[in-house]
Every structure is written in structure tokens, then in C-alpha cells.
Design a protein around this motif. Structure first.
Motif, PDB file in Angstrom:
ATOM      1  N   THR A  98       0.948  -1.336   0.045  1.00  0.00           N
ATOM      2  CA  THR A  98       0.014  -0.119   0.054  1.00  0.00           C
ATOM      3  C   THR A  98       0.835   1.114  -0.033  1.00  0.00           C
ATOM      4  O   THR A  98       0.815   2.451  -0.687  1.00  0.00           O
ATOM      5  N   TYR A  99       1.915   1.101   0.694  1.00  0.00           N
ATOM      6  CA  TYR A  99       2.853   2.458   0.868  1.00  0.00           C
ATOM      7  C   TYR A  99       3.456   2.616  -0.733  1.00  0.00           C
ATOM      8  O   TYR A  99       3.523   3.533  -1.074  1.00  0.00           O
ATOM      9  N   LEU A 100       3.982   1.539  -0.952  1.00  0.00           N
ATOM     10  CA  LEU A 100       4.780   1.556  -2.473  1.00  0.00           C
ATOM     11  C   LEU A 100       3.796   2.253  -3.396  1.00  0.00           C
ATOM     12  O   LEU A 100       4.251   2.957  -4.323  1.00  0.00           O
ATOM     13  N   PHE A 101       2.387   1.520  -3.670  1.00  0.00           N
ATOM     14  CA  PHE A 101       1.395   2.249  -4.460  1.00  0.00           C
ATOM     15  C   PHE A 101       1.336   3.642  -4.212  1.00  0.00           C
ATOM     16  O   PHE A 101       0.972   4.394  -5.351  1.00  0.00           O
ATOM     17  N   SER A 102       1.365   4.148  -3.111  1.00  0.00           N
ATOM     18  CA  SER A 102       1.046   5.325  -2.631  1.00  0.00           C
ATOM     19  C   SER A 102       1.995   6.577  -3.173  1.00  0.00           C
ATOM     20  O   SER A 102       1.695   7.685  -3.012  1.00  0.00           O
ATOM     21  N   ILE A 103       3.141   5.997  -3.251  1.00  0.00           N
ATOM     22  CA  ILE A 103       4.265   7.030  -3.583  1.00  0.00           C
ATOM     23  C   ILE A 103       4.498   7.434  -5.116  1.00  0.00           C
ATOM     24  O   ILE A 103       4.407   6.408  -5.934  1.00  0.00           O
ATOM     25  N   GLU A 104       4.379   8.559  -5.646  1.00  0.00           N
ATOM     26  CA  GLU A 104       4.365   9.038  -7.040  1.00  0.00           C
ATOM     27  C   GLU A 104       5.741   8.728  -7.645  1.00  0.00           C
ATOM     28  O   GLU A 104       5.606   8.003  -8.777  1.00  0.00           O
ATOM     29  N   GLU A 105       6.912   8.903  -7.001  1.00  0.00           N
ATOM     30  CA  GLU A 105       8.224   9.040  -7.408  1.00  0.00           C
ATOM     31  C   GLU A 105       9.010   8.088  -6.359  1.00  0.00           C
ATOM     32  O   GLU A 105       8.989   8.588  -5.371  1.00  0.00           O
ATOM     33  N   TRP A 106       9.480   6.778  -6.899  1.00  0.00           N
ATOM     34  CA  TRP A 106      10.176   5.934  -6.223  1.00  0.00           C
ATOM     35  C   TRP A 106      11.689   6.315  -6.022  1.00  0.00           C
ATOM     36  O   TRP A 106      12.243   6.588  -7.113  1.00  0.00           O
ATOM     37  N   GLY A 107      12.145   6.824  -4.815  1.00  0.00           N
ATOM     38  CA  GLY A 107      13.731   7.031  -4.685  1.00  0.00           C
ATOM     39  C   GLY A 107      14.228   5.866  -4.100  1.00  0.00           C
ATOM     40  O   GLY A 107      13.871   4.622  -4.071  1.00  0.00           O
ATOM     41  N   VAL A 108      15.450   5.757  -3.442  1.00  0.00           N
ATOM     42  CA  VAL A 108      16.306   4.915  -3.161  1.00  0.00           C
ATOM     43  C   VAL A 108      15.511   4.025  -1.961  1.00  0.00           C
ATOM     44  O   VAL A 108      15.732   2.659  -1.940  1.00  0.00           O
ATOM     45  N   TYR A 109      14.944   4.636  -1.097  1.00  0.00           N
ATOM     46  CA  TYR A 109      14.425   4.101   0.042  1.00  0.00           C
ATOM     47  C   TYR A 109      13.361   3.027  -0.447  1.00  0.00           C
ATOM     48  O   TYR A 109      13.164   1.981   0.206  1.00  0.00           O
ATOM     49  N   GLN A 110      12.442   3.714  -1.403  1.00  0.00           N
ATOM     50  CA  GLN A 110      11.287   2.850  -1.776  1.00  0.00           C
ATOM     51  C   GLN A 110      12.053   1.588  -2.610  1.00  0.00           C
ATOM     52  O   GLN A 110      11.366   0.505  -2.567  1.00  0.00           O
ATOM     53  N   LEU A 111      12.777   1.837  -3.494  1.00  0.00           N
ATOM     54  CA  LEU A 111      13.564   0.743  -4.362  1.00  0.00           C
ATOM     55  C   LEU A 111      14.283  -0.342  -3.243  1.00  0.00           C
ATOM     56  O   LEU A 111      13.968  -1.393  -3.636  1.00  0.00           O
ATOM     57  N   LEU A 112      14.847   0.373  -2.203  1.00  0.00           N
ATOM     58  CA  LEU A 112      15.425  -0.848  -1.391  1.00  0.00           C
ATOM     59  C   LEU A 112      14.230  -1.661  -0.601  1.00  0.00           C
ATOM     60  O   LEU A 112      14.562  -2.666  -0.447  1.00  0.00           O
ATOM     61  N   LEU A 113      13.352  -0.920  -0.038  1.00  0.00           N
ATOM     62  CA  LEU A 113      12.047  -1.447   0.308  1.00  0.00           C
ATOM     63  C   LEU A 113      11.543  -2.724  -0.291  1.00  0.00           C
ATOM     64  O   LEU A 113      11.397  -3.689   0.152  1.00  0.00           O
ATOM     65  N   TYR A 114      11.348  -2.313  -1.541  1.00  0.00           N
ATOM     66  CA  TYR A 114      10.809  -3.239  -2.505  1.00  0.00           C
ATOM     67  C   TYR A 114      11.842  -4.419  -2.695  1.00  0.00           C
ATOM     68  O   TYR A 114      11.527  -5.627  -2.575  1.00  0.00           O
ATOM     69  N   LEU A 115      13.030  -4.126  -2.908  1.00  0.00           N
ATOM     70  CA  LEU A 115      13.865  -5.047  -3.250  1.00  0.00           C
ATOM     71  C   LEU A 115      14.137  -6.106  -2.099  1.00  0.00           C
ATOM     72  O   LEU A 115      14.246  -7.202  -2.484  1.00  0.00           O
ATOM     73  N   ASN A 116      14.169  -5.376  -0.969  1.00  0.00           N
ATOM     74  CA  ASN A 116      14.576  -6.558   0.342  1.00  0.00           C
ATOM     75  C   ASN A 116      13.249  -7.051   0.708  1.00  0.00           C
ATOM     76  O   ASN A 116      13.186  -7.996   1.583  1.00  0.00           O
ATOM     77  N   SER A 117      12.121  -6.797   0.400  1.00  0.00           N
ATOM     78  CA  SER A 117      10.780  -7.503   0.615  1.00  0.00           C
ATOM     79  C   SER A 117      10.129  -8.089  -0.547  1.00  0.00           C
ATOM     80  O   SER A 117       9.187  -9.103  -0.161  1.00  0.00           O
ATOM     81  N   MET A 118      10.788  -8.013  -1.739  1.00  0.00           N
ATOM     82  CA  MET A 118       9.959  -8.789  -2.747  1.00  0.00           C
ATOM     83  C   MET A 118       9.711 -10.034  -2.785  1.00  0.00           C
ATOM     84  O   MET A 118       8.859 -10.782  -3.005  1.00  0.00           O
ATOM     85  N   ALA A 119      10.832 -10.936  -2.061  1.00  0.00           N
ATOM     86  CA  ALA A 119      10.694 -12.204  -2.093  1.00  0.00           C
ATOM     87  C   ALA A 119       9.502 -12.739  -1.224  1.00  0.00           C
ATOM     88  O   ALA A 119       9.192 -13.853  -1.390  1.00  0.00           O
ATOM     89  N   THR A 120       8.941 -11.828  -0.551  1.00  0.00           N
ATOM     90  CA  THR A 120       7.710 -12.259   0.359  1.00  0.00           C
ATOM     91  C   THR A 120       6.447 -12.207  -0.163  1.00  0.00           C
ATOM     92  O   THR A 120       5.311 -12.783   0.241  1.00  0.00           O
ATOM     93  N   PHE A 121       6.457 -11.772  -1.404  1.00  0.00           N
ATOM     94  CA  PHE A 121       5.128 -11.249  -2.259  1.00  0.00           C
ATOM     95  C   PHE A 121       4.942 -12.502  -3.041  1.00  0.00           C
ATOM     96  O   PHE A 121       5.708 -13.184  -3.396  1.00  0.00           O
TER      97      PHE A 121
END
Length: 169
Positions: free
Chosen positions: A16-39
Motif C-alpha cells: 500500500t505504501y509503495l503504491f501510494s508514492i508517486e516517485e520511488w527513490g532509493v528508500y522505496q527501491l530498497l524496501l521493495y528489493l528487500n521485501s519482494m521475496a515475500t510477495f
């Protein structure tokens, strides 16, 4: 390294957080990269497609660019593992366009391997094998023996599991 499992509620909050952010920066990219294995696969597809539209402004920054490429390479791997060649090929084309910097040797080598796997699954078995073995050779030549071993294991699994996979998925 200790691994943590995310609850469904935590995964929901992250997506939900990632979908709510208009432009992904380093924080969002790292968050997704580090959590994507759980999705699950569907969420990875949605987030990875979304990533493409939410990183256009920051894509020119080298660190962000590398993170984007790594996320998309991981996405290709997920689609390969789930026999979804349609999306593996889709993201392969996007990564191919993004890989233009000679300094992205790790990303190019992983791309060579994953691209070979896609070709292998889609009936171009000799071409695919050659690409995968070339990537392993690059890791060996550059002294990345752990990476070479890991990709050799992946290669062996891909080659021995041929009959279970199809490009039409």
C-alpha cells in the motif's frame, strides 16, 4: 544473516505504501528489493510494472538505475520459477533497454544468465545453455566463485527440469 518473515499485514502495509508514492527513490527501491521475496507472483507483477512508471524521474541516478535493474532481474527470476514466460520475456526486454552502462558488469552478467534461461525454456535450448554457461564463466574468470557456484546450481536445475517448463505460459 538473519531472515525475518513478514506477516500478511506487514506485506499489505508495504505494498500500500509503495503504491501510494508517486516517485520511488532509493528508500522505496530498497524496501521493495528487500521485501519482494515475500510477495506472491501477482503482487510482484503489479509492483514491478508500477516501478517502471514511478522511477522515471530518478532513473538517471546510477544507484537508482542499478537498483531498478536488480529488481527487474529478480522479477524475471520469479516469473521463470513460476513458468510465466510471458512476463519473463516482457521484463527481459525492459532490462535489455536499461543496460547501457559498461560499469554494470554484475547486472549484465545476471541478465545474460536469466536471458539464457528464458531462451532455454522457450525452445532455444542450445542458445540458452551457451548464454547461461557464459555468465557462469564470467563469474569464474572475475573470481566470483560463490556466484559461479550458485548459478551453476541454477543451471543444473534448469537443464534437468526442462520437461516441466514451457514458453507458452
Amino acid at each position: 544473516m538473519k531472515e525475518y518473515a513478514l506477516s500478511e499485514e506487514e506485506k499489505q502495509k508495504i505494498s500500500t505504501y509503495l503504491f501510494s508514492i508517486e516517485e520511488w527513490g532509493v528508500y522505496q527501491l530498497l524496501l521493495y528489493l528487500n521485501s519482494m521475496a515475500t510477495f506472491n507472483v501477482e503482487m510482484i507483477l503489479s509492483l514491478s510494472k508500477d516501478l517502471l512508471s514511478r522511477t522515471s524521474f530518478y532513473k538517471v541516478i546510477p544507484k537508482n538505475r542499478r537498483l531498478i535493474i536488480r529488481i527487474l532481474l529478480n522479477s524475471i527470476t520469479v516469473f521463470l520459477e513460476n513458468r510465466n514466460m510471458r512476463y519473463a520475456k516482457y521484463f527481459r526486454e525492459i532490462v535489455k533497454e536499461l543496460l547501457s552502462n559498461e560499469q554494470e558488469i554484475y547486472e549484465k552478467t545476471v541478465f545474460l544468465f536469466t536471458s539464457g534461461a528464458v531462451d532455454f525454456y522457450c525452445g532455444e535450448q542450445e542458445v540458452g545453455k551457451t548464454q547461461m554457461l557464459d555468465a557462469i564463466k564470467v563469474f569464474e574468470i572475475t573470481g566470483c566463485s560463490n556466484l559461479a557456484q550458485n548459478y551453476k546450481k541454477d543451471f543444473d536445475e534448469i537443464v534437468k527440469g526442462t520437461s516441466k517448463k514451457s514458453c507458452s505460459s
